[in-house]
Enzyme design. Sequence first.
Site, PDB file in Angstrom:
ATOM      1  N   GLY A   1       0.843  -1.190   0.000  1.00 56.06           N
ATOM      2  CA  GLY A   1       0.000   0.000   0.000  1.00 56.06           C
ATOM      3  C   GLY A   1       0.872   1.230   0.000  1.00 56.06           C
TER       4      GLY A   1
ATOM      5  CD  GLU B   1      -1.861   2.257  -3.769  1.00 55.70           C
ATOM      6  OE1 GLU B   1      -1.208   2.423  -2.725  1.00 55.70           O
ATOM      7  OE2 GLU B   1      -3.103   2.215  -3.784  1.00 55.70           O
TER       8      GLU B   1
ATOM      9  CB  CYS C   1       3.269   3.468   5.638  1.00 48.93           C
ATOM     10  SG  CYS C   1       4.936   2.881   5.937  1.00 48.93           S
TER      11      CYS C   1
ATOM     12  CG  ASP D   1      -9.046   1.709   4.001  1.00 50.67           C
ATOM     13  OD1 ASP D   1      -9.600   2.214   5.000  1.00 50.67           O
ATOM     14  OD2 ASP D   1      -9.596   1.596   2.887  1.00 50.67           O
TER      15      ASP D   1
END
Lengths: 530, 283
Positions: free
Chosen positions: B101, B124, B179, B182
């Site tokens: 992510g 991602e 990091c 969500d």
Amino acid sequence: MSSSRMPYQCMVQSGSMLIAARGSTIDLFQDGSLHSTWKCPPIQGAGNAQPLPEVTTKLAAQNLESPSVETNIDSASPPTKKRKLPASGPADEQTVSKDGKKKKNRSDVVLSGLKAPAVVALAVTKASNHVVAVTGEDKTIRVFEIIQKDGIHQLKQLSQRTMPKRPCAITVTNDDSTIISADKFGDVFSLPLIPLEATETANLAPHTPEPSTKSFTPAANELTIHSQRNLKALENQRRQTNKPTEKDGATFEHKLLLGHVSMLTHIVLTTLNGRDYIITADRDEHIRVSRGIPQTHVIEGFCLGHSEFVSRICVPSNRPQLLISGGGDDHLFLWEWESGNMISKADLKQFVSAVMQEFSTGEESETSSEPKIAVSGIYYTKQALSDNLQDFILVTCEGVPALFTFLLTTENRLNYMQTVKLSGNALAVVINPLAGSDQSDSSTQLIVSVDTFHKPGSTTEEWKDADKNTYPLQRYKFQDGKLIQEGVFQVPTPVRDEGDASGSGASGRLTNLLYSLENLRKREGEAQEE
Amino acid sequence: MVGPPNKRQKREQYKSERGEDAKKTQELPKKKFYRQRAHANPFSDHHLVYPISPDHMDWSSYYPAFVTTPEEDQANPVTDIDIDIGRARPLKKNVEVADIGCGFGGLLVALAPVLPDTLLLGMEIRTQVTEYVQERIKALRAQNPDTGLYQNIGCLRANAMKFLPNFFKKHQLSKIFFCFPDPHFKARKHKARIVSTTLNSEYAYVLRPGGIIYTITDVEDLHNWMVSHFDAHPSFERVPEEEQEADDCVKIMRVETEEGKKVERNKGPKFVALFRRLEDPPW
């Protein structure tokens, strides 16, 4: 409608008994004769939830007369409250057409259109005294004891436990103490075969280490939110005093062993060099090898090579270092699963195509030229071939009226042997059932369940002009490596009309029960979230 | 949600101009043309491209400076089995650090000079954002043609919750970063969180014993969730605070990630936790 039309969707063998599930009932056979039938009770209040086919009074009467041995359930049989008036005929058709439109919705695939939840998976204990069944719509695992009463074997339900998600595959550990269930959400749970008393379980802390917050306070605060709209939503949440009631988890003892972020399709427990393993297959082309209980959190490896869903895996008991897998691909894969190495592939498509050619009519061939393969069964058996015992693999595919046999050679290749055409689509196979009793020769018997409801070669079309002599269970046997038909299984054809399987739209819903694998295929143009 | 048509048009125009003009590739891309809704459903199929297995992954376009030379290739020729299976040529090095992510790539870019000999990969799920990071890396490489800086970072679109083992072999990674994931506030959505009991087993699979998982979030509830799930997992132990604060990556993670900067501006809290991958128990 004739009752014999409802086919058997899954079967297992338990000692000398054959346990076969047909819709929402389970039949128990011994020595080729039906001993008893267990009927699943309908879900409470389910009548409102799903569109039901028309229920007639005549049918209800038949239900009561049905030769079901388990009368305790029958007595509480469905008060046919949701009986539809003849005038509601057109409305009924509407629901059906709506159903047709809603086909794209995957959740609908669960509905089998039966009054009671359908049996979707069966397992037996090694000691052959317990049967575990999963009923689909109510996500329930049911445990039965095989009891004998007046010389008649029956299934006595000991427990029913509703799982958080719908179990797709179940198995029982070698020591017969634990059920392993793999579900639609990708989680694998273990449950004791015989659940503890309810009072004891209440004290058991749930295994999942989720911190449970007593009073509801939003997890977000002004600092974690970066937009005006979300800030407003947070204010509203804070004003709300009543906590949104979270669904309570299952109250019985169950442990989360492992999980995929994908729908699970099959689970196999195996032992190699004294170590236990759990092998799981999923819709996202993965075959995962994990350590057995109690170290299931350690993933030992993956067998990666499929480019479509994996639906079945099989570890030959005679050669436990190998694994055969099949799914939506054109090939069967052979693995050395401990290292994750693929050893060989065997083409399946040409043999399926050869069978399906027969059934493709002119118009069909224009639209869909190549049959899509969805492997629905992989079975292993050891057979004599030219005076040597050889390893054989039997394969069935969804909507294909044939059995395919392969020889698993000592060089670790799968060599195609034979296509055995069946009178209906293959649904389930049990190898060497009812052995011992009257078997003078040592040849292996097979019981094959064929679809008597759908046209051979089709998963959707109803078989209206079915031959009355097409029995749902058929006998085959191996003779020098060749499978030959031995006749039909004497299934008595009681007037135990399922009823549910008839009527308009029933075909579609029965398709959902019998042929759910092809739905696992990923579709083009889906989820265009960009 | 798709923006109004003129927004899309501008975006497309910007991207095509970028592609045509050689000079522009040196310029850092503008974020405003790559924005995308912050949430993606990890359970849906999307239109993902992923290798059948780590052996099938062709990394050459992501790390062109690490592609083996023809001479090296000759020393280690391609076998028939490789061709038959469709195995890709491995790089000189394997990817060792994954930023799951990675968002707009702030951490990757900041880590690149700190770990110059290590290959870092950002993963991602959002297409636009991935594209932004890829353009950003391209521009940074073009700006630093002589130093070889930023050759060790790459970014691809992937659903790490589903397909991590397709990219990485057992014990391949030494560090994994999560990091500002969500938070999925609603209890109903907790299953979609990147840290869970069952997914942690997969992270343990791709991470070598001794490897570190880095987590940072501004949501205390999510921090507690991540700590409780890693603590409960037998393959991980929490890294003590002194060691955590001595780690350079932690400092970078605090200030260089895009979300980290945002939280800084808001003067919000940041919760950091590190976990070490333990040896598998004997059996």
